[in-house]
Design an enzyme around this catalytic site. Structure first.
Site, PDB file in Angstrom:
ATOM      1  N   TRP A 130       0.637  -1.105  -0.075  1.00 49.14           N
ATOM      2  CA  TRP A 130      -0.100  -0.020   0.018  1.00 49.14           C
ATOM      3  C   TRP A 130       0.760   1.323  -0.062  1.00 49.14           C
ATOM      4  O   TRP A 130       2.102   1.145   0.370  1.00 49.14           O
ATOM      5  CB  TRP A 130      -1.107  -0.051   1.284  1.00 49.14           C
ATOM      6  N   ASN A 131       0.341   2.490  -0.086  1.00 46.43           N
ATOM      7  CA  ASN A 131       0.946   3.574  -0.429  1.00 46.43           C
ATOM      8  C   ASN A 131       0.249   4.679  -0.035  1.00 46.43           C
ATOM      9  O   ASN A 131      -1.052   4.719   0.000  1.00 46.43           O
ATOM     10  CB  ASN A 131       0.941   3.893  -2.042  1.00 46.43           C
ATOM     11  N   HIS A 176     -15.782  25.891  -6.296  1.00 47.34           N
ATOM     12  CA  HIS A 176     -14.551  26.253  -6.711  1.00 47.34           C
ATOM     13  C   HIS A 176     -14.455  27.886  -7.091  1.00 47.34           C
ATOM     14  O   HIS A 176     -13.347  28.163  -7.057  1.00 47.34           O
ATOM     15  CB  HIS A 176     -14.215  25.152  -7.836  1.00 47.34           C
ATOM     16  N   ASP A 211     -14.998  19.859 -10.906  1.00 44.78           N
ATOM     17  CA  ASP A 211     -14.914  21.328 -10.575  1.00 44.78           C
ATOM     18  C   ASP A 211     -16.492  21.328  -9.755  1.00 44.78           C
ATOM     19  O   ASP A 211     -17.451  21.085 -10.507  1.00 44.78           O
ATOM     20  CB  ASP A 211     -15.051  22.272 -11.662  1.00 44.78           C
ATOM     21  N   HIS A 238     -10.510  15.321 -13.095  1.00 43.61           N
ATOM     22  CA  HIS A 238     -10.977  15.947 -11.859  1.00 43.61           C
ATOM     23  C   HIS A 238     -12.389  16.543 -12.317  1.00 43.61           C
ATOM     24  O   HIS A 238     -12.705  17.118 -13.373  1.00 43.61           O
ATOM     25  CB  HIS A 238     -10.039  16.659 -11.332  1.00 43.61           C
ATOM     26  N   HIS A 264     -15.613  28.656 -15.977  1.00 41.85           N
ATOM     27  CA  HIS A 264     -15.630  28.768 -14.570  1.00 41.85           C
ATOM     28  C   HIS A 264     -16.919  29.694 -14.051  1.00 41.85           C
ATOM     29  O   HIS A 264     -17.569  29.283 -13.001  1.00 41.85           O
ATOM     30  CB  HIS A 264     -14.474  28.847 -13.777  1.00 41.85           C
ATOM     31  N   HIS A 316      -7.724  19.358  -7.715  1.00 41.36           N
ATOM     32  CA  HIS A 316      -7.804  19.649  -9.006  1.00 41.36           C
ATOM     33  C   HIS A 316      -6.709  18.907  -9.925  1.00 41.36           C
ATOM     34  O   HIS A 316      -6.188  19.693 -10.818  1.00 41.36           O
ATOM     35  CB  HIS A 316      -7.823  21.114  -9.338  1.00 41.36           C
TER      36      HIS A 316
HETATM   37 MN    MN Z   1     -10.601  22.329 -11.784  1.00 43.67          MN
END
Ligand code: MN
Length: 263
Positions: free
Chosen positions: A65-66, A83, A79, A77, A212, A73
């Site tokens: 595991w890590n 945001h 938004d 991904h 956005h 973002h």
């Molecule tokens: Mn973004």
């Protein structure tokens, strides 16, 4: 528990028998994943960092595991409306109604235009031309801008495409098209193949970053760094979007899938 309704049973059978293909629209996350760079004086997000805890060794004989560190973002991904300042009173990622994470995908192909002009932005005319061919875009759907940009993901120079003017030259969406999709079509959100939903030069637009500004301001969503859009039909596939439930989060890396009916 057995599946009760015919609809879900049919869906499951179709997936198991490969009559419906499940297409992965996410880019792989690793330390080479490109990250959006906002101009000064904005703070910028760090990239994806991976730290191994154990791999069947002295720190864990049985266990691989890590830990990872990543911005909200980074990579493919989501938004969330909160945001952007225009959406500051809208939903954070944990507040999103999950019903809105499932919707029909409309895939608008601007590859030729983006090849001719890397700054190309989707126009209302592009949307109307698409609709004259495939029908009007319905509410509760996602519009995906198929720019072809995901082909450049391994080559950061091409992916960011920074010119001698210092600007990133990558495709996006016009202010008018963003307003049209929000107000006239009431879609869930827009998805793109580039590092963020807006064009590389969008900080110079009025208002800056119109995608956005208008989408998140209207409590709608964005998806960035999608891939495999060439595997989707122009209409009729179903997008399933699963952002992490980060409390007060502004977004999240996401494994977007599309359900595509085979002929
Ligand atoms: Mn973004």
């Amino acid at each position: 528990m057995t599946v009760k309704t015919g609809i879900l049973k049919e869906l499951l059978n179709s997936i198991v028998k490969d009559h419906i293909e499940v297409v992965d629209l996410a880019q792989v996350l690793n330390e080479n994943t490109p990250v959006i760079q906002l101009p000064e004086p904005n703070a910028n997000t760090g990239g994806f960092k991976f730290k191994q805890l154990s791999k069947y060794n002295e720190t864990g004989q049985d266990c691989y595991w890590n830990d990872f560190v990543a911005g909200e973002h980074v990579g493919t991904h989501f938004d969330a409306p909160i945001h952007w300042v225009t959406g500051k009173d809208n939903d954070s990622v944990d507040q999103i109604p999950m019903k809105n994470m499932i919707g029909e995908a409309y895939v608008i192909d601007i590859r030729e235009k983006a090849k001719q002009n890397p700054d190309y932005c989707l126009t209302v005319e592009d949307i109307r031309a698409f609709e004259s061919q495939y029908g009007q875009i319905k509410s509760h759907s996602w519009v995906l801008i198929h720019s072809g940009w995901s082909e450049h993901i391994q080559d950061h120079k091409q992916f960011y495409n920074i010119g001698e003017d210092g600007w990133s030259h990558t495709p996006g969406i016009t202010k008018e098209a963003a307003i049209f999709l929000v107000e006239e079509r009431d879609i869930l959100g827009a998805g793109v193949e580039t590092v963020g939903t807006d064009a590389g030069m969008a900080a110079s637009f009025d208002p800056p970053l119109p995608c956005h500004h208008y989408f998140l301001g209207a409590n709608k969503y964005g998806l960035a760094q999608l891939t495999n859009l060439d595997k989707l039909p122009p209409t009729g596939s179903v997008l399933v979007v699963n952002p992490l439930k980060i409390e007060n989060g502004s977004g999240s890396p996401v494994r977007v899938i599309a359900l595509v009916e085979k002929n």
